[in-house]
Design an enzyme around this catalytic site. Structure first.
Site, PDB file in Angstrom:
ATOM      1  CG  ASN A   7      -1.810   1.158   1.337  1.00  0.00           C
ATOM      2  OD1 ASN A   7      -1.389   2.290   1.145  1.00  0.00           O
ATOM      3  ND2 ASN A   7      -3.064   0.922   1.641  1.00  0.00           N
ATOM      4  CG  ASP A   9      -3.135   4.661   0.780  1.00  0.00           C
ATOM      5  OD1 ASP A   9      -3.229   4.592  -0.449  1.00  0.00           O
ATOM      6  OD2 ASP A   9      -3.948   4.128   1.560  1.00  0.00           O
ATOM      7  CG  HIS A  10       0.956   6.227   4.859  1.00  0.00           C
ATOM      8  ND1 HIS A  10       0.071   7.213   5.246  1.00  0.00           N
ATOM      9  CD2 HIS A  10       0.427   5.067   5.298  1.00  0.00           C
ATOM     10  CE1 HIS A  10      -0.930   6.658   5.913  1.00  0.00           C
ATOM     11  NE2 HIS A  10      -0.737   5.356   5.955  1.00  0.00           N
ATOM     12  NE  ARG A  18       7.529  21.164   3.481  1.00  0.00           N
ATOM     13  CZ  ARG A  18       8.847  21.413   3.586  1.00  0.00           C
ATOM     14  NH1 ARG A  18       9.571  21.697   2.522  1.00  0.00           N
ATOM     15  NH2 ARG A  18       9.430  21.342   4.756  1.00  0.00           N
ATOM     16  CG  HIS A  43      -8.263   4.029   1.158  1.00  0.00           C
ATOM     17  ND1 HIS A  43      -8.419   3.814   2.505  1.00  0.00           N
ATOM     18  CD2 HIS A  43      -9.504   4.344   0.694  1.00  0.00           C
ATOM     19  CE1 HIS A  43      -9.693   3.992   2.832  1.00  0.00           C
ATOM     20  NE2 HIS A  43     -10.361   4.322   1.755  1.00  0.00           N
ATOM     21  NE  ARG A  45      -9.539   8.183   4.449  1.00  0.00           N
ATOM     22  CZ  ARG A  45      -9.727   7.277   5.424  1.00  0.00           C
ATOM     23  NH1 ARG A  45      -8.914   6.251   5.548  1.00  0.00           N
ATOM     24  NH2 ARG A  45     -10.715   7.410   6.281  1.00  0.00           N
ATOM     25  NE  ARG A  49      -7.778  11.084   5.764  1.00  0.00           N
ATOM     26  CZ  ARG A  49      -8.241  10.479   6.853  1.00  0.00           C
ATOM     27  NH1 ARG A  49      -7.450   9.696   7.556  1.00  0.00           N
ATOM     28  NH2 ARG A  49      -9.465  10.667   7.258  1.00  0.00           N
ATOM     29  CD  GLU A  70      -7.681   0.145   1.703  1.00  0.00           C
ATOM     30  OE1 GLU A  70      -6.527  -0.286   1.474  1.00  0.00           O
ATOM     31  OE2 GLU A  70      -8.011   0.726   2.744  1.00  0.00           O
ATOM     32  CB  THR A 100      -5.652   4.205   9.400  1.00  0.00           C
ATOM     33  OG1 THR A 100      -5.578   3.166   8.414  1.00  0.00           O
ATOM     34  CG2 THR A 100      -5.599   3.555  10.782  1.00  0.00           C
ATOM     35  CB  THR A 101      -9.452   1.298   7.296  1.00  0.00           C
ATOM     36  OG1 THR A 101      -8.993   1.899   6.089  1.00  0.00           O
ATOM     37  CG2 THR A 101     -10.788   0.625   7.072  1.00  0.00           C
ATOM     38  CD  GLU A 151      -6.936  -6.452   3.264  1.00  0.00           C
ATOM     39  OE1 GLU A 151      -7.160  -6.056   2.111  1.00  0.00           O
ATOM     40  OE2 GLU A 151      -6.251  -5.801   4.080  1.00  0.00           O
ATOM     41  CG  HIS A 191      -5.562  -2.068   9.274  1.00  0.00           C
ATOM     42  ND1 HIS A 191      -5.160  -1.419  10.416  1.00  0.00           N
ATOM     43  CD2 HIS A 191      -6.120  -1.131   8.485  1.00  0.00           C
ATOM     44  CE1 HIS A 191      -5.471  -0.151  10.315  1.00  0.00           C
ATOM     45  NE2 HIS A 191      -6.046   0.063   9.160  1.00  0.00           N
ATOM     46  N   GLY A 192      -2.082  -2.977  10.059  1.00  0.00           N
ATOM     47  CA  GLY A 192      -1.245  -2.949  11.263  1.00  0.00           C
ATOM     48  C   GLY A 192      -0.138  -4.002  11.266  1.00  0.00           C
ATOM     49  N   GLY A 213       1.176  -1.555   4.401  1.00  0.00           N
ATOM     50  CA  GLY A 213       1.528  -0.215   3.957  1.00  0.00           C
ATOM     51  C   GLY A 213       2.425   0.525   4.923  1.00  0.00           C
ATOM     52  CG  HIS A 214       2.116   3.366   8.939  1.00  0.00           C
ATOM     53  ND1 HIS A 214       2.910   3.155  10.038  1.00  0.00           N
ATOM     54  CD2 HIS A 214       1.986   4.708   8.820  1.00  0.00           C
ATOM     55  CE1 HIS A 214       3.235   4.324  10.562  1.00  0.00           C
ATOM     56  NE2 HIS A 214       2.672   5.283   9.852  1.00  0.00           N
TER      57      HIS A 214
HETATM   58  N1  PXP Z   1      -5.743  -3.341   4.248  1.00  0.00           N
HETATM   59  C1  PXP Z   1      -6.717  -2.419   4.352  1.00  0.00           C
HETATM   60  C2  PXP Z   1      -8.094  -2.795   3.960  1.00  0.00           C
HETATM   61  C3  PXP Z   1      -6.428  -1.116   4.801  1.00  0.00           C
HETATM   62  O1  PXP Z   1      -7.417  -0.213   4.936  1.00  0.00           O
HETATM   63  C4  PXP Z   1      -5.095  -0.777   5.106  1.00  0.00           C
HETATM   64  C5  PXP Z   1      -4.767   0.632   5.514  1.00  0.00           C
HETATM   65  O2  PXP Z   1      -4.901   1.488   4.430  1.00  0.00           O
HETATM   66  C6  PXP Z   1      -4.117  -1.769   4.962  1.00  0.00           C
HETATM   67  C7  PXP Z   1      -4.466  -3.049   4.567  1.00  0.00           C
HETATM   68  C8  PXP Z   1      -2.690  -1.496   5.263  1.00  0.00           C
HETATM   69  O3  PXP Z   1      -2.580  -1.223   6.615  1.00  0.00           O
HETATM   70  P1  PXP Z   1      -1.196  -0.699   7.199  1.00  0.00           P
HETATM   71  O4  PXP Z   1      -0.930   0.617   6.536  1.00  0.00           O
HETATM   72  O5  PXP Z   1      -1.448  -0.601   8.659  1.00  0.00           O
HETATM   73  O6  PXP Z   1      -0.176  -1.740   6.820  1.00  0.00           O
END
Ligand code: PXP
Length: 247
Positions: A7, A9-10, A18, A43, A45, A49, A70, A100-101, A151, A191-192, A213-214
């Site tokens: 992922n 996104d970040h 910036r 994602h 959104r 964001r 997503e 976050t979600t 998922e 997630h996480g 992702g994160h």
């Molecule tokens: N899966 C889903 C459905 C999510 O919403 C997210 C966060 O965007 C992730 C996976 C990835 O989560 P993380 O950024 O905590 O790894």
């Protein structure tokens, strides 16, 4: 083999800090693919964001693996998905105020809406993954709504702070993965997940994809920092050597 969906996104979060052009999520996606990612997740959104509409279209153009968009079951975003035609979408719940979600989709309570979105996506050849809690009722509803993939939400597992809670949450994921697999669903999880808690999830036979992702983007910012600082010092030193040259 468990495949990794990355992922990005970040990367967009850092760019947007910036309001500029770097770092570019498309370059990040390409680098992740070159390192072995089997899919790229972004994602879109409602509040845009991080990832914006243009990112999604550019990612569709450049990604060579799979694009997993997503999104919430929101009419505006559904229209974009049907136009972009990602390889798959992951439906998630979305609240504006969340960081976050938070939590999985309540497929049971929103069954007809979610089934409608699944049907629309399938008509365009887009696969559908539903992000759900490791809960048999939600998994049954996901199957009946037409999901191709579920998922499993690993957020509560990832946040477990005691050994007991950790074991409890891991067992929920183990049971849910077996239940979903027996219902003929492809099983993903995410997630996480990070460099400390991912390996236990990898022991679960029925899971064949992780979405992370994160923690990957966080680690990238640190493992890349040494090189980035050295490159800037080299640039400064080289420029200083040529100080007397007219610009
Ligand atoms: N899966 C889903 C459905 C999510 O919403 C997210 C966060 O965007 C992730 C996976 C990835 O989560 P993380 O950024 O905590 O790894």
């Amino acid at each position: 083999m468990i495949t990794l969906s990355v992922n990005i996104d970040h990367i967009a979060t850092i760019r947007n800090a910036r309001e500029g052009r770097e770092p570019d999520p498309v370059i990040a996606a390409t680098m992740a693919e070159m390192a072995g990612a089997s899919a790229i997740v972004c994602h879109l959104r409602e509040d845009r964001r991080h990832i914006n509409d243009r990112d999604v279209y550019r990612l569709r153009e450049f990604i060579q693996s799979k694009l997993n968009l997503e999104m919430a079951a929101n009419d505006e975003i559904i229209a974009i998905a049907l136009d972009v035609v990602p390889d798959l979408i992951t439906l998630v719940p979305e609240k504006r105020e969340e960081l976050t979600t938070e939590g999985g989709l309540d497929v049971e309570s929103n069954f007809s809406r979610i089934k409608e979105v699944c049907d629309k996506m399938h008509n365009k050849g887009i696969k559908v993954s539903l992000f759900v809690e490791p809960d048999e009722r939600q998994l049954t509803a996901a199957k009946n709504a037409g999901a191709d993939i579920v998922e499993l939400h690993t957020g509560t597992y990832a946040n477990a702070r005691t050994a007991e809670k950790f074991k409890f949450e891991l067992n929920r994921i183990i049971s849910a993965a077996a239940f979903a697999y027996n219902a003929d669903l492809k099983v993903a999880a995410g997630h996480g997940l990070n460099y400390q808690n991912t390996h236990h999830i990898c022991f679960i036979h029925e899971i064949d994809e992780l979405s992370i992702g994160h923690s990957i983007i966080s680690r990238a910012s640190l493992v890349g920092l040494d090189r980035a600082v050295r490159e800037m010092i080299d640039l400064i030193n080289n420029a200083t050597l040529h100080r007397n040259i007219d610009i």
